[in-house]
Structures are given as C-alpha cells and as structure tokens.
Design a protein around this motif. Structure first.
Motif, PDB file in Angstrom:
ATOM      1  N   THR A   2       8.475   0.669  -7.164  1.00 37.77           N
ATOM      2  CA  THR A   2       8.186  -0.245  -6.067  1.00 37.77           C
ATOM      3  C   THR A   2       9.204  -0.043  -4.949  1.00 37.77           C
ATOM      4  O   THR A   2      10.413  -0.050  -5.203  1.00 37.77           O
ATOM      5  N   VAL A   3       8.711   0.183  -3.750  1.00 39.87           N
ATOM      6  CA  VAL A   3       9.603   0.326  -2.597  1.00 39.87           C
ATOM      7  C   VAL A   3       9.323  -0.832  -1.657  1.00 39.87           C
ATOM      8  O   VAL A   3       8.189  -1.010  -1.195  1.00 39.87           O
ATOM      9  N   ILE A   4      10.341  -1.647  -1.418  1.00 40.36           N
ATOM     10  CA  ILE A   4      10.167  -2.821  -0.565  1.00 40.36           C
ATOM     11  C   ILE A   4      11.004  -2.627   0.696  1.00 40.36           C
ATOM     12  O   ILE A   4      12.167  -2.252   0.622  1.00 40.36           O
ATOM     13  N   VAL A   5      10.378  -2.859   1.837  1.00 43.41           N
ATOM     14  CA  VAL A   5      11.049  -2.586   3.113  1.00 43.41           C
ATOM     15  C   VAL A   5      11.174  -3.872   3.933  1.00 43.41           C
ATOM     16  O   VAL A   5      10.240  -4.262   4.623  1.00 43.41           O
ATOM     17  N   PRO A   6      12.329  -4.557   3.860  1.00 40.78           N
ATOM     18  CA  PRO A   6      12.514  -5.756   4.674  1.00 40.78           C
ATOM     19  C   PRO A   6      12.922  -5.369   6.103  1.00 40.78           C
ATOM     20  O   PRO A   6      13.793  -4.533   6.300  1.00 40.78           O
ATOM     21  N   GLU A   7      12.271  -5.981   7.085  1.00 41.87           N
ATOM     22  CA  GLU A   7      12.602  -5.680   8.487  1.00 41.87           C
ATOM     23  C   GLU A   7      12.395  -6.933   9.325  1.00 41.87           C
ATOM     24  O   GLU A   7      11.531  -7.754   9.024  1.00 41.87           O
ATOM     25  N   ILE A   8      13.150  -7.033  10.431  1.00 42.84           N
ATOM     26  CA  ILE A   8      12.947  -8.144  11.376  1.00 42.84           C
ATOM     27  C   ILE A   8      11.956  -7.663  12.438  1.00 42.84           C
ATOM     28  O   ILE A   8      12.258  -7.560  13.633  1.00 42.84           O
ATOM     29  N   ASN A   9      10.787  -7.297  11.990  1.00 37.26           N
ATOM     30  CA  ASN A   9       9.684  -6.893  12.875  1.00 37.26           C
ATOM     31  C   ASN A   9       8.433  -6.951  12.009  1.00 37.26           C
ATOM     32  O   ASN A   9       8.508  -7.339  10.849  1.00 37.26           O
ATOM     33  N   SER A  10       7.297  -6.531  12.557  1.00 38.32           N
ATOM     34  CA  SER A  10       6.074  -6.652  11.764  1.00 38.32           C
ATOM     35  C   SER A  10       5.807  -5.440  10.882  1.00 38.32           C
ATOM     36  O   SER A  10       4.682  -5.259  10.409  1.00 38.32           O
ATOM     37  N   GLY A  11       6.803  -4.581  10.699  1.00 44.78           N
ATOM     38  CA  GLY A  11       6.611  -3.428   9.823  1.00 44.78           C
ATOM     39  C   GLY A  11       6.633  -2.124  10.590  1.00 44.78           C
ATOM     40  O   GLY A  11       5.589  -1.535  10.848  1.00 44.78           O
ATOM     41  N   GLN A  12       7.814  -1.675  10.981  1.00 44.93           N
ATOM     42  CA  GLN A  12       7.913  -0.458  11.787  1.00 44.93           C
ATOM     43  C   GLN A  12       8.494   0.704  10.994  1.00 44.93           C
ATOM     44  O   GLN A  12       7.908   1.789  10.961  1.00 44.93           O
ATOM     45  N   LEU A  13       9.638   0.476  10.328  1.00 47.28           N
ATOM     46  CA  LEU A  13      10.180   1.557   9.502  1.00 47.28           C
ATOM     47  C   LEU A  13       9.150   1.945   8.441  1.00 47.28           C
ATOM     48  O   LEU A  13       8.959   3.108   8.129  1.00 47.28           O
ATOM     49  N   ILE A  14       8.488   0.923   7.925  1.00 43.90           N
ATOM     50  CA  ILE A  14       7.547   1.169   6.839  1.00 43.90           C
ATOM     51  C   ILE A  14       6.439   2.131   7.293  1.00 43.90           C
ATOM     52  O   ILE A  14       5.992   2.995   6.527  1.00 43.90           O
ATOM     53  N   LYS A  15       6.035   2.017   8.544  1.00 42.76           N
ATOM     54  CA  LYS A  15       5.001   2.937   9.057  1.00 42.76           C
ATOM     55  C   LYS A  15       5.519   4.373   9.043  1.00 42.76           C
ATOM     56  O   LYS A  15       4.803   5.304   8.674  1.00 42.76           O
ATOM     57  N   LEU A  16       6.761   4.538   9.454  1.00 43.87           N
ATOM     58  CA  LEU A  16       7.329   5.886   9.487  1.00 43.87           C
ATOM     59  C   LEU A  16       7.465   6.446   8.072  1.00 43.87           C
ATOM     60  O   LEU A  16       7.172   7.617   7.821  1.00 43.87           O
ATOM     61  N   LEU A  17       7.894   5.593   7.151  1.00 39.11           N
ATOM     62  CA  LEU A  17       8.076   6.062   5.763  1.00 39.11           C
ATOM     63  C   LEU A  17       6.738   6.436   5.140  1.00 39.11           C
ATOM     64  O   LEU A  17       6.603   7.463   4.479  1.00 39.11           O
ATOM     65  N   ARG A  18       5.744   5.581   5.382  1.00 39.41           N
ATOM     66  CA  ARG A  18       4.420   5.879   4.814  1.00 39.41           C
ATOM     67  C   ARG A  18       3.850   7.152   5.412  1.00 39.41           C
ATOM     68  O   ARG A  18       3.313   7.992   4.703  1.00 39.41           O
ATOM     69  N   ALA A  19       4.002   7.294   6.729  1.00 39.21           N
ATOM     70  CA  ALA A  19       3.423   8.459   7.391  1.00 39.21           C
ATOM     71  C   ALA A  19       4.088   9.740   6.911  1.00 39.21           C
ATOM     72  O   ALA A  19       3.445  10.749   6.698  1.00 39.21           O
ATOM     73  N   LYS A  20       5.396   9.672   6.737  1.00 37.53           N
ATOM     74  CA  LYS A  20       6.109  10.900   6.428  1.00 37.53           C
ATOM     75  C   LYS A  20       6.065  11.219   4.937  1.00 37.53           C
ATOM     76  O   LYS A  20       5.979  12.376   4.556  1.00 37.53           O
ATOM     77  N   TYR A  21       6.152  10.182   4.080  1.00 36.32           N
ATOM     78  CA  TYR A  21       6.314  10.459   2.651  1.00 36.32           C
ATOM     79  C   TYR A  21       5.146   9.967   1.801  1.00 36.32           C
ATOM     80  O   TYR A  21       5.206  10.058   0.578  1.00 36.32           O
ATOM     81  N   LEU A  22       4.129   9.423   2.423  1.00 39.14           N
ATOM     82  CA  LEU A  22       2.981   8.872   1.683  1.00 39.14           C
ATOM     83  C   LEU A  22       3.442   7.905   0.601  1.00 39.14           C
ATOM     84  O   LEU A  22       2.890   7.877  -0.501  1.00 39.14           O
ATOM     85  N   VAL A  23       4.485   7.153   0.891  1.00 39.60           N
ATOM     86  CA  VAL A  23       5.009   6.226  -0.110  1.00 39.60           C
ATOM     87  C   VAL A  23       4.287   4.894   0.036  1.00 39.60           C
ATOM     88  O   VAL A  23       4.039   4.418   1.143  1.00 39.60           O
ATOM     89  N   ASN A  24       3.925   4.313  -1.110  1.00 40.07           N
ATOM     90  CA  ASN A  24       3.152   3.082  -1.094  1.00 40.07           C
ATOM     91  C   ASN A  24       4.102   1.881  -0.990  1.00 40.07           C
ATOM     92  O   ASN A  24       4.246   1.097  -1.917  1.00 40.07           O
ATOM     93  N   ALA A  25       4.762   1.768   0.139  1.00 42.58           N
ATOM     94  CA  ALA A  25       5.802   0.755   0.290  1.00 42.58           C
ATOM     95  C   ALA A  25       5.199  -0.596   0.672  1.00 42.58           C
ATOM     96  O   ALA A  25       4.105  -0.682   1.205  1.00 42.58           O
ATOM     97  N   VAL A  26       5.966  -1.649   0.369  1.00 44.40           N
ATOM     98  CA  VAL A  26       5.552  -3.016   0.691  1.00 44.40           C
ATOM     99  C   VAL A  26       6.537  -3.575   1.712  1.00 44.40           C
ATOM    100  O   VAL A  26       7.745  -3.440   1.533  1.00 44.40           O
ATOM    101  N   GLY A  27       6.027  -4.207   2.732  1.00 47.75           N
ATOM    102  CA  GLY A  27       6.921  -4.735   3.765  1.00 47.75           C
ATOM    103  C   GLY A  27       7.278  -6.191   3.528  1.00 47.75           C
ATOM    104  O   GLY A  27       6.462  -6.960   3.016  1.00 47.75           O
ATOM    105  N   PHE A  28       8.493  -6.557   3.894  1.00 51.90           N
ATOM    106  CA  PHE A  28       8.866  -7.973   3.957  1.00 51.90           C
ATOM    107  C   PHE A  28       9.312  -8.238   5.389  1.00 51.90           C
ATOM    108  O   PHE A  28      10.310  -7.683   5.839  1.00 51.90           O
ATOM    109  N   ASN A  29       8.525  -9.001   6.107  1.00 51.88           N
ATOM    110  CA  ASN A  29       8.741  -9.108   7.545  1.00 51.88           C
ATOM    111  C   ASN A  29       8.812 -10.559   7.997  1.00 51.88           C
ATOM    112  O   ASN A  29       7.866 -11.314   7.804  1.00 51.88           O
ATOM    113  N   VAL A  30       9.933 -10.919   8.570  1.00 47.96           N
ATOM    114  CA  VAL A  30      10.097 -12.242   9.164  1.00 47.96           C
ATOM    115  C   VAL A  30      10.724 -12.023  10.534  1.00 47.96           C
ATOM    116  O   VAL A  30      11.725 -11.329  10.649  1.00 47.96           O
TER     117      VAL A  30
END
Ligand code: TPP
Ligand code: SF4
Ligand code: MG
Lengths: 342, 614
Positions: B562-590
């Motif tokens: 499980t890869v969890i990506v907390p960010e203070i945005n609506s999910g930006q790093l997670i987009k880059l990680l998914r696009a580049k590594y096809l990783v099925n990451a989950v975002g935590f965004n507040v």
C-alpha cells in the motif's frame, strides 16, 4: 561618456558587425536601413566587439540581434528591457542595446519600457515604429493612427495612439530622440548621440513597413514633402525648416506656431531655440504632433545627466563593503544568536 | 510560596491576539529563548491577510504556535496544551485547537461587552461554564500592565501595546525560562532609540514573570529539558531566511555574483528583504515592476554570468510561465523559488498549501522540462536552495525550488553548516573560440557551454525560437525539433544520476509506505511514529527531488503493498507517481491552508489497513 576606458581596441569595421545569418525581412522593409546605419556607426564606438549585447523581444524588428555579429538575446514578446536590465546590472561594462517594435515595446512590453527608462539604466533603446504589427501580419498597434484600416480594424482604429516620445518623456527618460529609416545620415547621428549618453536612451525610429503599412511616414521621409513637414532639432539653435529654410517655430505662450521668416515680420531671433536640457520644452515639442500645421520634430528632444541605476547599485555595494568589509559567509550562517550542544 | 516544578517532554503553546497585539513578536521571542536552551522546536505563525484588521474581530486574530521539547520535535503540533488569548475573538477562534484539559490564559480585561459582541458571543465564556473542560486562568493583564507602568506617565495606547510582554513574561515563568534573551532584545531594539520605551517593555516583561512567581493562582511551573540534538553549534532559522542564506552560500562557493530579480508577494518577500541587506556580499537585488520583469532580468543576469535567482509565490510563478520557457530554451542556469500559498488566484495569501506542484513541473507551453526540488523543513530550505543552484549551474537549466508559507515563516533549530565543507559548485565559462558552438553539449550532463558577453570571439545569439542542434541557429526542420525536444528532456533526466538515491525511514519493502514531498515531512514523520507505536510497520519516504525523481524511486515504491500519498492539495504528486511508475497509490488530501495534522494521517492509514496488519 563610455562606461569603460579602453586600451585602444583594434579598429573594427562594418564587416565585424555583420553576422552570417540570412536577413529575413521583406525586400524594401525599412528595417534594412536601420540595421545598415547601426552597423556603420558601431565601429566608431570605443568598445571591443565582445562588449556589445543586443537584446530584443518579438516582432520583425526584434530579429535585429540575429543580424549583428555580437552577443545577443532574442527574448520573448515585450520583455527585452527587463532582460537587458539584468545584463547591464550584472556587468555594467557591457554596451547594451535593445531593439523593439511599437507593439513589442509599447503594448505588451510598455510596462517594462517605462520602468527601464525611469530607472535610468545605461541601455539604448531603438524602437522601430511602423505603426503596425508586422510579424503577425498587419493588426493595428498602439501607435496606429485614428481611423487606420488594418486587419483587426476593418472599420478603422478607434483608440487614441501613444506618442512614443511623450511616453518616454513622461517615464522620466534622460535621453529621448526621434529619427527615420529613410534619413540615414541623421539616423546615424542620433545613434551616435544615444551611444554617447550615460543613461537610458530612447530613440524612436519611423520605419516603413512596405507590406502592411506602406507610406505611413512618407510625408516626413520623401523629398517632395519632407522639407515642409520636418524640423530638425539642434541644441542651442532656433527651429528653422522649409525648403529654403524660410520658416520657423516660435512660442506663443506655451503654444508653438509656424511663422514665415521671409515676410519681414519674423526673424530667426524670434524663434524658439532648442535646449536639450529643458524637459518642459521637450514636452512642448513632443506635443507638436497634435497640430497638423506644424512640422514633425526630429533629433534629440532631451538629454539630461542623471546618475544611472547600475552606478548607484555599484556604489551601494562598494559602500557596504568599505563599511563592513567583504562579507564573511561563516559569520552570516552563524547569525546573531547561537548555542552549542555538546 | 514554594512552587512545584514538573518536568515535561514536550509542550505546545499558542499565543493568540489581535493583529495589533504583537503576537508574532511574542512568539518569536519565546522561540528564541527556548531554542537557546537547547530544546528542539517547531513553530507556526498563523496571521491574517489584513495588515490591521479592526481590533477585536475574529478575522483580525493573529496566532503563533510553538511546540518545543526535550524529544525530537517534528511539527508545530496538531493541538496545543496552552492557549494564551488576549481577547474574546482570539479565544473563540483558537479554542478548537486546545486539547481537552489544556490551559487557557486570558486577558480578562479584554472581555468587555463590546469585544464579546465583536467575537460573536452572546454570553461571556469566562462566566457561562462553557470552558469547564479546560483549566482557565483569567488574569487582568491590562490592569496589571497599567500598574507596572503607573509611575511612567505613558499614554493608555502605549501601555496597551506593551501588554504582550506581560504574557511573555508569565510564560517564561511558567516554563522556567530565563528572561535574559528577551531583555537583550528589548535593549537592542528600543534602547538605542528610546530609553523610555525600552524601560517600559522591560518593566512589563518582569511584571509578568513576577506575577507568576507571587500569585497564588499558579502552583506549578514546568521544566522542559534540552533535547538530544546532534552536537554542534545551533541557531534558529526560518525558511525564508534559510533560502536566502542558501543563495548567498551558493554564490560564495561558485564564485559567482548573486543576482535576485523579484517582485514583492506574500509569503516570499522576506527572501528579497534578507538579500537586499547583504550588499557586502556583492548581492545585487532588483525589485522589478512585476514578476515577468523579475524573471526576465534574472535571465539577462544569468546570460551575463551571474548566479541568478527569482523568488515568488504561486500567482507570480504563473506570470513567470512564459519566461521560464525561454530559460528552458536558452539553457541558462536560474534558481526559481516558489513559496507556495493557498490558491487558486489570490487565494489565501498568508496560508500554506502544496498546490503549485504541477504548475512547477508542467505549467508551461510546449515541452519545457526543468528540474524541480522541494524543501522539507524551514532549515532544509538552505540545502535545497543550495542544491538547486548547484544543479542549475551544472546542467545549465532553470530549477524550481518549492517551499511554502509554513516553511517560510516557521522556525526550527539549525545545526549551522560549516561553510568550508559545503559541496563545491564548480563553474567554467567557455573561453576558447576554436570550434565554439553555443549548443554543443557536455557528453555526460548534456549541458551546453556558458559563454558570457565580454569573452572575445564567442559572440553568439540565442533566443526563444527553436535552435539547430549544436550551432544554436534558428531552425524549423521537423526532425531537428524532435531531436531538440528529446535532448532537452534527456538533459533533465540525466540529473537523476547526479542526485542521491531516494532515502527512506523504515523497512525497504513490505506493507505500507507513506510518500510525501516538501513541508509535510514533519506531519508524516510524526504520524509514522504514532503508527509504529500502535504496532504498524510503516515506511516513510519524503521526496526532495521531484523532477527528475531519484533513480531508485520506482523500484522502492514497487516493494510496498500500500502506498499512501498525503498532500496539501487535491492529489498532485500522486498523479506524477502513478503516471511514471503505474503505482496504485492512495491519496490523503486536506487543503485547509494549514499543515496536515499527523493524527488525521494516522487515522487515515488505520482506516486503509483496516487494522489487519496490526
Ligand atoms: C506572448 C505573445 N503574444 C503574442 C505574440 C505574437 N506577436 C508576435 S510579434 C507581435 C507584434 C509585433 O509588432 P511590433 O512590435 O510592432 O513589431 P513589428 O513586427 O511591427 O516590427 C505579436 C502580437 C507573441 N509572439 N507572444
Ligand atoms: S512585415 Fe513589414 S516590418 Fe515586417 S519585414 Fe515585412 S515589411 Fe518589414
Ligand atoms: Mg510594428
């Protein structure tokens, strides 16, 4: 006054300033003449070739740097004065020139232009005014005249144009001049004067775009009409014009008016005498454009001595260094309050 | 009366008052004092966008939170233990941040009918039992301050302005901190100009301290022992100051003159302020007419051979977009610092956010790759900016350095680096005209030569039009364009070989990885600590190098279920990680304009794993 005294550089010639790039302006474009005059006078200046930097924005006119065998940046639309400012601040010994158009320099880049001028960086601006957007194929520009029919104004221009000279004066430029592509000798002289000025120099050059705005300035540039429509400004001399130099400009209150010198009523001593140090007068001369009965002034409107931005910037640094000594990085990193953990 | 002294591992105090009450100054003073005693700490200023909002209003409340301790302090604290509230508005707006059983210290003199109304209260919380969950200490701070200054014949207005020092003095007493640091500060700040002002502030500071000592109200004071920080010389540093120092250090180590083109914008302006003071370092600062001029002047400065930087926040970065593309085309070194704030548009100017990431990585017309780094703590802004300068010069590229409002104004103790051992930043300007080509490339880095005006024989023109490979002449040929697009991208990719592998805290593979970037470091690390205490095995990965990513990142991420990506945005790093590594990451965004709360991260992770892994 040049920025650096040179140990007599090897004599440069016009060839030294010609680059190997094909010039891509339309045949007959006024830009060719401006390029030629600059290439002709640059060798006279007391700089080595590597000390020139030409900066431009985007437009036909902004292709200029590519055709000079100098250091150059062809920047982005309107931003040449800002790019040039950075070059000059970092290395004040460089001779920095900006080539821009009426759209580049007065529309998208108008803000940078006025601020560069008011700061009085020692940068020379050549503004190619063809009263049209050339590169984008013929839309109106901020200097297009009222009623002008262009691609984007099929029913005529309805916004009031800038007078570039007035704008530069209003921006507190210390050197303001006007010249024409089709008067090469005078243009060369104005370029020389700009070079000699220690501070920001603004030179508006009337330039014929023979494709999209042909003949916009013919009244002032062509043999038949020129003498009656142009008055050349010379410091300390009365404003005389006309085919046989039989007309002059005198001031009636604050209002300039044309008077005949051959009618017996007025003599040259009644005329307005040009003074490049008088900024009020410069505004009056710039405003002559509003009266179609008056000739168009050409030459140097204003030339004032003010300290330049980069000189003052250098002075502040020198003063800080002499007061505090050359900065010590470790001391700076330590800051004021530190404590030690054992 | 003898008072008990209790020892605590860590404490979080929140100072809150009107923006005119001097809460930022009070907080900073307290910070400097605890720092000098060797506590680890983290601070969060939280002030309104209005310069002087009407007194007594809730939107005019200015807060400053500090967490300090003898243990590792990673965040300014999700909640506070002590709330110092100078008026009703400060109390109501901050009460939700006080933990149950926490201590409230209020200036009861400010609880007038008018102020209660301004705070939207119909009853007085000091009397209506609504604060029974807390330990309330209502103190007549205004009266006590007035008494302390009785003989000095000062205006009420002036007296009112010093009452924050009463609160400060009282907190020094409560936490057993000495007054000397603040006494020195007052003497230096006011003593020279106005002896009377200095004297008044000193009296009030001591009055606050003595009040704690003599009153019956407080029976206990607390002690917080020094933290076990690595040995060495420390100072306190805020992110913006650290960023400024990073630039000066890079200038000194590279031997290049430093040029900063900037246009004022919250929360980035302090970098401009700091650098404009450092003229003895030869630093040239230029306050331009707008952000476009600021970056363009910096591009000109870089062309002329300076270490050039431009500093801004999100709206300014948006204005710099086109010029950044030019810098990519010109392949000149340039450091861009974006101190992110809440967006979009003018957004939340004084609050923090991480929503400029995609703007930094991709926000330009055309294919315009550049290097992007992110700082993870206030002090880390120093090394991140230094690294940005090193990479910009080595690879002849613009580098965007992302910090944010929290890092910019937050402070922490900083183990002062030894200037002599900072990594070298070698610079070599092109000199030799023989065979000089403006766009010939270094075989390893693909960097082009840096040929500066004034060098004989290297006269050349560069610009934003597409260049021919090697010569740099204007060229519109289809295959050349395709090649140049690839070369510019490949150059940025090659930075990956020059940067460290991605570090991580915890097992190298397994169940859960928490992946963050930038200022969420502290929140995520404390969540990880909490999760481990509850028996979960968690790995923390905080990414500094965002473009390009570190070379091992893909393989590292692939090792976790499980890869969890907390960010203070609506999910930006997670987009880059998914696009580049096809990783099925989950975002935590507040996206509240505040740092993430570690408790919330913990809860989210617990929910994700459903307790199964415990
Ligand atoms: C950001 C941006 N907007 C628009 C353009 C399109 N554009 C290029 S040149 C130009 C106008 C040029 O007019 P002027 O400065 O008078 O130059 P001229 O071609 O007449 O010499 C425009 C609108 C551009 N290149 N960049
Ligand atoms: S379009 Fe006009 S300004 Fe441009 S090159 Fe042709 S003639 Fe000259
Ligand atoms: Mg034009």
């Amino acid at each position: 006054m040049p920025d650096t005294a040179q140990e007599t550089p090897a004599k440069l010639t016009i060839k030294d300033f010609q680059s190997d790039q094909d010039v891509r302006w339309c045949p007959g474009c006024g830009d060719y003449s401006i390029l030629a005059q600059v290439q002709r006078v640059f060798p006279e200046f007391p700089h080595k070739r590597e000390q020139y930097v030409a900066v431009s924005g985007i437009g036909c006119s902004s292709r200029f740097p590519y055709y000079l065998n100098l250091y150059g940046i062809h920047g982005i639309h309107g931003r040449a004065p800002a790019i040039a400012s950075g070059v000059k601040m970092v290395n004040p010994s460089l001779d920095v020139w900006v080539a821009t158009g009426d759209g580049d320099g007065l529309s998208i880049g108008g803000n940078h232009m006025i601020h560069m001028l008011r700061r009085n960086l020692n940068i020379k601006v050549l503004l190619f005014n063809n009263q049209i957007y050339g590169l984008t194929k013929g839309q109106y520009s901020p200097t297009s005249v009222l009623g002008q029919i262009t691609k984007s104004t099929p029913a005529g221009v309805i916004d009031f144009p800038f007078i570039p000279v007035s704008l530069a004066l209003g921006a507190q430029a210390t050197f303001v001049a006007r010249a024409m592509d089709r008067d090469p000798k005078h243009l060369q002289e104005v370029v020389r004067r700009a070079e000699g000025h220690h501070g920001a120099a603004f030179v508006e050059i009337y330039q014929n775009c023979n494709v999209f705005n042909d003949g916009a300035f013919f009244q002032f540039t062509e043999k038949e009409t020129k003498d009656d429509h142009v008055v050349y400004l010379e410091h300390g001399k009365p404003l005389v014009f006309g085919k046989d130099r039989t007309k002059g400009i005198r001031l009636n209150g604050f209002r300039p008016e044309a008077v005949p010198l051959d009618g017996g009523k007025f003599s040259p001593s009644d005329l307005l005498v040009h003074d490049e140090k008088d900024s009020t007068l410069a505004f009056i001369l710039a405003n002559m454009i509003h009266n179609p009965d008056l000739p168009r002034p050409m030459g140097v409107f204003l030339a004032l001595d003010h300290p330049t931005y980069e000189d003052q910037m250098g002075d502040q640094i020198a003063r800080a260094k002499s007061r505090k000594g050359d900065g010590d990085l470790q001391k700076l990193l330590n800051g004021e309050e530190t404590w030690v953990i054992k | 009366m003898a008072k008990k002294v209790e020892t605590l591992d860590e404490v979080t105090i929140r100072f809150a008052g009107d923006s005119g009450d001097g809460m930022q100054l009070t907080g900073t003073q307290f910070t400097n004092t605890v720092a000098a005693l060797g506590n680890d700490l983290s601070t969060l200023p939280d002030y309104p966008a209005e310069i002087r909002a009407p007194a007594g209003t809730t939107y005019g409340v200015s807060g400053f939170q500090i967490k300090f301790g003898s243990v590792d302090i990673l965040t300014p604290g999700d909640t506070c233990d002590v709330l110092v509230a100078m008026n009703p508005a400060a109390l109501v707006t901050n009460l939700k941040l006080l933990r149950d059983g926490g201590t409230i210290i209020v200036n009861e003199d400010a609880f007038t009918e008018k102020n209660l109304r301004m705070a939207g209260l119909t009853t007085n919380p000091l009397e209506d039992h609504s604060l029974e969950r807390f330990q309330v200490n209502a103190i007549g701070i205004t009266k006590l301050t007035t008494n302390a200054l009785a003989e000095m014949n000062l205006s009420t207005r002036f007296v009112d302005k010093t009452k924050n020092f009463f609160a400060l003095g009282l907190m020094y007493w409560m936490y057993n901190r000495p007054l000397d640091q603040s006494i020195r500060f007052i003497e230096e700040k006011f003593g020279v100009k106005d002896k009377q002002v200095a004297e008044a502030n000193l009296r009030v500071l001591r009055a606050g301290y003595n009040y704690g000592d003599t009153t019956e109200v407080f029976t206990t004071r607390f002690d917080v022992r020094p933290a076990k920080l690595p040995p060495g010389r420390y100072r306190n540093v805020m992110g913006n100051a650290a960023a400024a120092l990073g630039l000066v250090a890079a200038s000194r180590k590279s031997g290049l003159q430093l040029f900063l083109g900037s246009y004022p914008i919250t929360p980035a302006s302090d970098i401009l302020h700091e650098l404009s003071k450092l003229k003895e370092f030869g630093v040239k600062t230029f306050q331009a007419e707008d952000e476009i001029a600021a970056i363009c002047a910096s591009i000109g400065a870089s062309y002329a051979g300076a270490l050039a930087a431009t500093t801004t926040s999100g709206p300014g970065l948006a204005l710099k977009t086109e010029a950044l593309g030019l810098a990519v085309m010109l392949e000149l070194p340039l450091v861009v610092i974006d101190v992110q704030r809440g967006g979009p548009s003018t957004g939340l100017p004084t609050k923090t956010e991480q929503a400029d990431l995609l703007q930094a990585v991709q926000g330009r017309n055309g294919e315009a790759p550049l290097c992007v780094l992110a700082a993870s703590s206030p002090a880390d802004c120093f090394l991140t900016v230094y690294e940005a300068a090193r990479l910009a010069i080595k690879f002849m590229t613009p580098v965007i350095c992302l910090t944010d409002g929290y890092l910019a104004n937050g402070a922490e103790p900083w183990l002062i680096p030894d200037a002599a051992t900072l990594p070298p930043i070698p610079v070599s300007f092109a000199k030799d005209p023989a065979g000089f080509q403006p766009y010939a490339r270094d075989p390893v880095t693909l960097a082009r030569p840096w040929a500066i005006p004034g060098t004989p024989g290297l006269e050349h023109r560069i610009g934003g039009l597409e260049k021919q490979d090697i010569t740099g002449n204007i060229n519109y040929e289809p295959d050349n364009h395709d090649l140049m697009i690839r070369l510019r991208a490949e150059k940025i990719e090659r930075i990956a070989a020059d940067i460290p592998e991605q570090a991580f805290d915890g097992p190298a593979s397994g169940g859960i990885a928490l992946v963050g970037w930038g200022s969420t470091f502290g929140s995520i690390r404390s969540a990880v600590t909490g999760l481990r205490e509850s028996g979960h095995e968690v790995t923390h990965i905080q990414i500094r190098h965002i473009n390009p990513f570190p070379r091992n990142l893909g393989a590292l991420l692939a090792g976790f279920r499980t890869v969890i990506v907390p960010e203070i945005n609506s999910g930006q790093l997670i987009k880059l990680l998914r696009a580049k590594y096809l990783v099925n990451a989950v975002g935590f965004n507040v996206v509240r304009g505040l740092p993430l709360r570690s408790e919330e991260i913990e809860e989210f992770v617990e929910k994700q794993i459903g307790g199964n892994h415990a």
